[in-house]
Design a protein around this motif. Structure first.
Motif, short mmCIF file in Angstrom:
data_model
loop_
_atom_site.label_atom_id
_atom_site.label_comp_id
_atom_site.label_asym_id
_atom_site.label_seq_id
_atom_site.Cartn_x
_atom_site.Cartn_y
_atom_site.Cartn_z
N MET A 133 -3.61 4.53 -0.80
CA MET A 133 -3.00 3.74 -1.43
C MET A 133 -1.84 4.56 -2.41
O MET A 133 -2.48 5.38 -2.97
CB MET A 133 -3.86 2.96 -2.35
N ASN A 163 0.84 -1.12 0.03
CA ASN A 163 0.06 -0.03 -0.09
C ASN A 163 0.61 1.30 0.04
O ASN A 163 0.23 2.25 -0.03
CB ASN A 163 -0.90 0.08 1.09
N TYR A 181 -10.47 -1.11 1.19
CA TYR A 181 -9.13 -0.92 1.14
C TYR A 181 -8.27 -2.33 1.05
O TYR A 181 -7.36 -2.37 0.31
CB TYR A 181 -8.85 -0.10 2.24
N ARG A 226 -5.56 -3.64 -1.70
CA ARG A 226 -4.23 -4.02 -1.14
C ARG A 226 -3.81 -5.45 -1.68
O ARG A 226 -2.86 -5.66 -2.13
CB ARG A 226 -4.24 -4.10 0.39
#
Length: 394
Positions: free
Chosen positions: A95, A68, A262, A266
């Motif tokens: 990110m 990330n 998220y 990732r």
């Protein structure tokens, strides 16, 4: 014949690169080509940014980084976001990616599948529709109309949302049109989206500092009512003339939804690009935290060129051009020339030595327009305008 899945047959292109290749080939043959096609600043990356990357290499930053992004890079994005939008975000929602496109790729891949609908701006960046079609979702164009200054209409956009809509893509300041959507229109859209809580929003804000004539960028981060389903795309490429560094960032939803999305992006990073290289990330930190004089200088140059382009285009026979309020593109109307837009762009390259992009390369509503990038010198822009005028006068 090897058998590949049908999704790859639906992938489109970014024709600016094809035009660049053609223009380069002609130049190698000895032709004098003025390239107003490619969308990248003609300025060098500021020297202090380059030196930060060199120092990182000399300091031994040669290995993998987190998928990330380095915490220091994400914290720099947090600082920059607070400065430009007044909104506090967590580095755990940021990110770091190899450019802007991976955010489009990830978001569209998350929400696109057969039976789903994804709304995208048209004319707009061609990768939006390409990726939507790759997933099997139905691409639903949101018209960017010249009479609206190439801003979206909240009413028209909201009317396109159905129970199948999964994602809405927005872009302001916009490629290819240079349109900037006013805050009042964005406020109307956000209010209307309250009735559609199932719709995620991808806001492409890569040109956020590139506004003119007193216009200011209105980031969707400023609307907490949609923050839990908002993905913001941004990066270093345009603002700091770093297109070749492949450095982008995105800000993902907060709260429970944010953690959910998220972690998905990732994992996608782990499976695809692993990470962004360390020296580029140190350069990115220097870009955000260092002096912004070169950015200001570049924007003043773009503003001068913009005025030259608009005045020059409107002086050409059968061409009209509204004044772009953002980015570094003009999107003149060429419908009265009698040419189809892509054929005109091709003829101007082959016969007049001017590289431009036909409007249909940016969507089904792009016919009748061509895109001109004024990320080139004033001298070259004037030469190009003169050549276009001579060609049209034949």
């Amino acid at each position: 014949m090897l058998h590949t899945i049908s999704a790859f047959d639906r992938l489109g292109e970014e024709n600016a690169f094809a035009v660049l290749a053609r223009a380069t080939a002609l130049a190698q043959q000895g032709r004098d080509i003025v390239n107003l096609g490619i969308g990248q600043p003609d300025f060098k990356t500021p020297q202090h940014i380059v030196e930060a990357a060199i120092k990182a290499l000399r300091d031994g930053h040669h290995g993998y980084t987190p998928a990330n992004g380095l915490l220091a890079t994400r914290e720099a994005v947090v600082r920059r976001t607070l400065t430009t939008t007044g909104v506090e975000i967590s580095p755990e929602t940021v990110m770091i990616l190899p450019g802007g496109k991976p955010t489009m790729f990830a978001a569209i891949l998350m929400f696109g599948e057969p039976g789903a609908e994804i709304l995208y701006p048209d004319p707009g960046f061609p990768i939006y529709r390409s990726m939507i079609e790759f997933t099997g979702a139905a691409p639903i164009p949101v018209p960017m109309r010249e009479e609206n200054g190439f801003a979206f209409s909240a009413e028209e956009t909201l009317a396109l949302i159905t129970s199948k809509t999964r994602l809405l893509i927005l872009n302001s300041p916009a490629n290819p049109t240079g349109g900037v959507t006013p805050r009042a229109e964005i406020e109307k859209l956000v209010k209307g989206l309250e009735a559609h809580p199932q719709v995620a929003i991808l806001s492409d804000e890569i040109y956020d500092v590139m506004t003119y004539d007193g216009e200011t960028h209105c980031s969707l981060l400023g609307f907490p009512e949609i923050r839990d389903r908002l993905i913001v795309l941004n990066g270093w490429s345009k603002t700091w003339a770093m297109t070749g560094w492949r450095m982008g960032w995105s800000i993902w939803p907060n709260g429970d939804k944010g953690a959910h999305l998220y972690d998905k992006v990732r994992k996608l990073a782990v499976n695809c690009w692993s990470c962004v290289n360390a020296p580029s990330q140190f350069a990115g930190i220097a870009a955000i935290d260092g002096p912004q004089d070169d950015v200001d200088k570049m924007m003043r140059a773009f503003d001068r060129r913009r005025k030259i382009v608009v005045e020059g285009l409107n002086a050409l026979p059968n061409i009209s051009c509204i004044t772009p309020k953002g980015a570094f593109y003009a999107f003149p109307n060429v419908s009265k020339t009698g040419w189809k837009a892509k054929k005109l762009a091709s003829a101007l390259l082959d016969e007049a030595g001017v590289a431009l992009i036909g409007g249909p390369d940016f969507g089904i509503l792009g016919e009748g327009y061509i895109r001109l990038s004024y990320a080139n010198s004033e001298e070259n822009i004037l030469r190009a305008l003169d050549r276009i005028g001579t060609f049209l006068a034949k």
